[in-house]
Design a protein around this motif. Sequence first.
Motif, PDB file in Angstrom:
ATOM      1  N   LYS A   8      82.436  14.525  49.115  1.00 16.32           N
ATOM      2  CA  LYS A   8      83.399  14.341  50.116  1.00 16.32           C
ATOM      3  C   LYS A   8      83.760  13.065  50.576  1.00 16.32           C
ATOM      4  O   LYS A   8      84.929  12.654  50.878  1.00 16.32           O
ATOM      5  CB  LYS A   8      82.918  15.370  51.289  1.00 16.32           C
ATOM      6  CG  LYS A   8      83.968  15.613  52.348  1.00 16.32           C
ATOM      7  CD  LYS A   8      83.478  16.452  53.466  1.00 16.32           C
ATOM      8  CE  LYS A   8      84.702  16.663  54.558  1.00 16.32           C
ATOM      9  NZ  LYS A   8      84.351  17.671  55.554  1.00 16.32           N
ATOM     10  N   ARG A  11      85.554  11.010  47.859  1.00 17.08           N
ATOM     11  CA  ARG A  11      87.014  11.582  47.869  1.00 17.08           C
ATOM     12  C   ARG A  11      87.797  10.694  48.977  1.00 17.08           C
ATOM     13  O   ARG A  11      88.907  10.565  48.660  1.00 17.08           O
ATOM     14  CB  ARG A  11      87.077  13.101  47.790  1.00 17.08           C
ATOM     15  CG  ARG A  11      86.845  13.643  46.440  1.00 17.08           C
ATOM     16  CD  ARG A  11      87.130  15.091  46.282  1.00 17.08           C
ATOM     17  NE  ARG A  11      86.663  16.129  47.323  1.00 17.08           N
ATOM     18  CZ  ARG A  11      85.405  16.668  47.313  1.00 17.08           C
ATOM     19  NH1 ARG A  11      84.680  16.432  46.356  1.00 17.08           N
ATOM     20  NH2 ARG A  11      84.639  17.330  48.290  1.00 17.08           N
ATOM     21  N   ARG A  12      87.343  10.518  50.199  1.00 16.04           N
ATOM     22  CA  ARG A  12      87.767  10.134  51.139  1.00 16.04           C
ATOM     23  C   ARG A  12      88.131   8.520  51.134  1.00 16.04           C
ATOM     24  O   ARG A  12      88.977   7.939  51.248  1.00 16.04           O
ATOM     25  CB  ARG A  12      87.087  10.284  52.525  1.00 16.04           C
ATOM     26  CG  ARG A  12      87.528   9.608  53.591  1.00 16.04           C
ATOM     27  CD  ARG A  12      88.844   9.986  54.506  1.00 16.04           C
ATOM     28  NE  ARG A  12      88.941   9.000  55.448  1.00 16.04           N
ATOM     29  CZ  ARG A  12      89.910   9.524  56.241  1.00 16.04           C
ATOM     30  NH1 ARG A  12      90.665  10.655  56.236  1.00 16.04           N
ATOM     31  NH2 ARG A  12      90.172   8.511  57.380  1.00 16.04           N
ATOM     32  N   TRP A 203      86.432  12.506  60.404  1.00 19.03           N
ATOM     33  CA  TRP A 203      86.708  13.564  59.222  1.00 19.03           C
ATOM     34  C   TRP A 203      85.610  14.378  58.661  1.00 19.03           C
ATOM     35  O   TRP A 203      85.714  15.081  57.636  1.00 19.03           O
ATOM     36  CB  TRP A 203      87.277  12.857  58.011  1.00 19.03           C
ATOM     37  CG  TRP A 203      86.987  11.254  57.831  1.00 19.03           C
ATOM     38  CD1 TRP A 203      87.087  10.055  58.427  1.00 19.03           C
ATOM     39  CD2 TRP A 203      85.793  10.933  56.850  1.00 19.03           C
ATOM     40  NE1 TRP A 203      86.400   8.937  57.893  1.00 19.03           N
ATOM     41  CE2 TRP A 203      85.718   9.635  56.944  1.00 19.03           C
ATOM     42  CE3 TRP A 203      85.167  11.864  55.863  1.00 19.03           C
ATOM     43  CZ2 TRP A 203      84.880   8.952  55.966  1.00 19.03           C
ATOM     44  CZ3 TRP A 203      84.083  10.956  54.912  1.00 19.03           C
ATOM     45  CH2 TRP A 203      84.061   9.657  55.170  1.00 19.03           C
TER      46      TRP A 203
END
Length: 430
Positions: A8, A11-12, A203
């Motif tokens: 995650k 990907r950010r 996020w």
Amino acid sequence: MADALAGKVARRLLPFLMLCYFFAYLDRVNVGFAALTMNRDIGLSATAYGFGAGLFFLGYVAFEVPSNLILERVGARIWIARIMVTWSLISASTAFVTSEWSFYLVRVLLGLAEAGFFPGIILYLTYWFPTAQRAGIVGIFMMAVPLSAAIGAPLSGLVMSFTDGWLGLAGWQWLYLLEAAPSLLLGLATLFVLTDRPEQAAWLTPEERARLVARMAEDQRLQPNRTTHFGSALLDPRVLGLGLVYFGLSTGLYAVGLWLPQIVSSFGFTTTATGFVAAIPYIVSAAGMLAWTRRSDRRGERVRHVAIPTVVAGLALIAASQAGTPFLTIAALSVAALGVFAALPTFWTLPTRLLTGTAAAGGIALINALGSLGGFVGPSLMGWVRDATGRFGDGLAAVAVVLILAGALVLRIGRDTERFTGSTVNAERA
């Protein structure tokens, strides 16, 4: 779950960072394509071009360490944005150089503006990814370089061919203007996309934030012998040795990168065809470097994964210097590029095993600064040899020697310290 969390975070952050580095590298080396017609228009000899192209790295080196220390203090979001906005404006101004000396000036200023970007990102990634994953993560990030060259080479050739004479500007002038614009936009976007530290990542869920912070703290705990003080890092002979290794890699990277369009063009290719042919070594490198860094992570071994491709790159340049046909020359240069690009991401796991905190900020910048001098020496050496002998091959052979010595040096560093070869492998895999 740890892998899902790392995925995650990757990907950010990684797609945006790769995009920024894509245009950073393009703005740094598009001078190689501009030179196909710019040198004639403003009266640059091969020696003057090679010297000016390499001057970027003198400006870069001068501000490298201070820039990374500022990033550590003010945060990546603000500082990376500042770097990108200023370099884009200066890169665009290269379109208006008119002489040897104005070319020299802009190249120095471009280096000053961009100083700290690459080592800043390497430092930034240490905030988010533990040691065991770092070669693969840096490898993915650094894929931006061969992709930038592979896509940028034919794009640059097409831009120069189709814009020549438009609105009274030469194709090489439009090249600088058009390829600088994305960097400006990305620099402004950085303020909204990047997050300085895991603790501030809105996020991530609160649970994910807590787990990531704990994981990074545990990663630091498992590296108890790392240097934490800036002064100690500057005096550590292993840090200086790594700077010399990176000097060799940079000499090879930029000697080939900044001269490749002219080497290809010397075989009689048009500007457009030169762009497509010059992309071949980088297409080969993009896939190879990722496979090699994953192999390094899988085996938990770093030193030989740097040394072997570095020596192979040197031997390939010797082969390229003796090749008599376009096909053999491009094939050998492709192997050389693959070797350099395969070594680079794994190389950057070595200083991050030694250093943390302020020592990491200054030490990584120092290694990059020392190494980046190779970006001055490589192109300058190629230009001087080209004017002296009339051949590119002799320059490639000289650069090959530097690469082979760099490969031997990293093996020596690995033998001198168990910290690089095995003491942390089991901890990383735990």
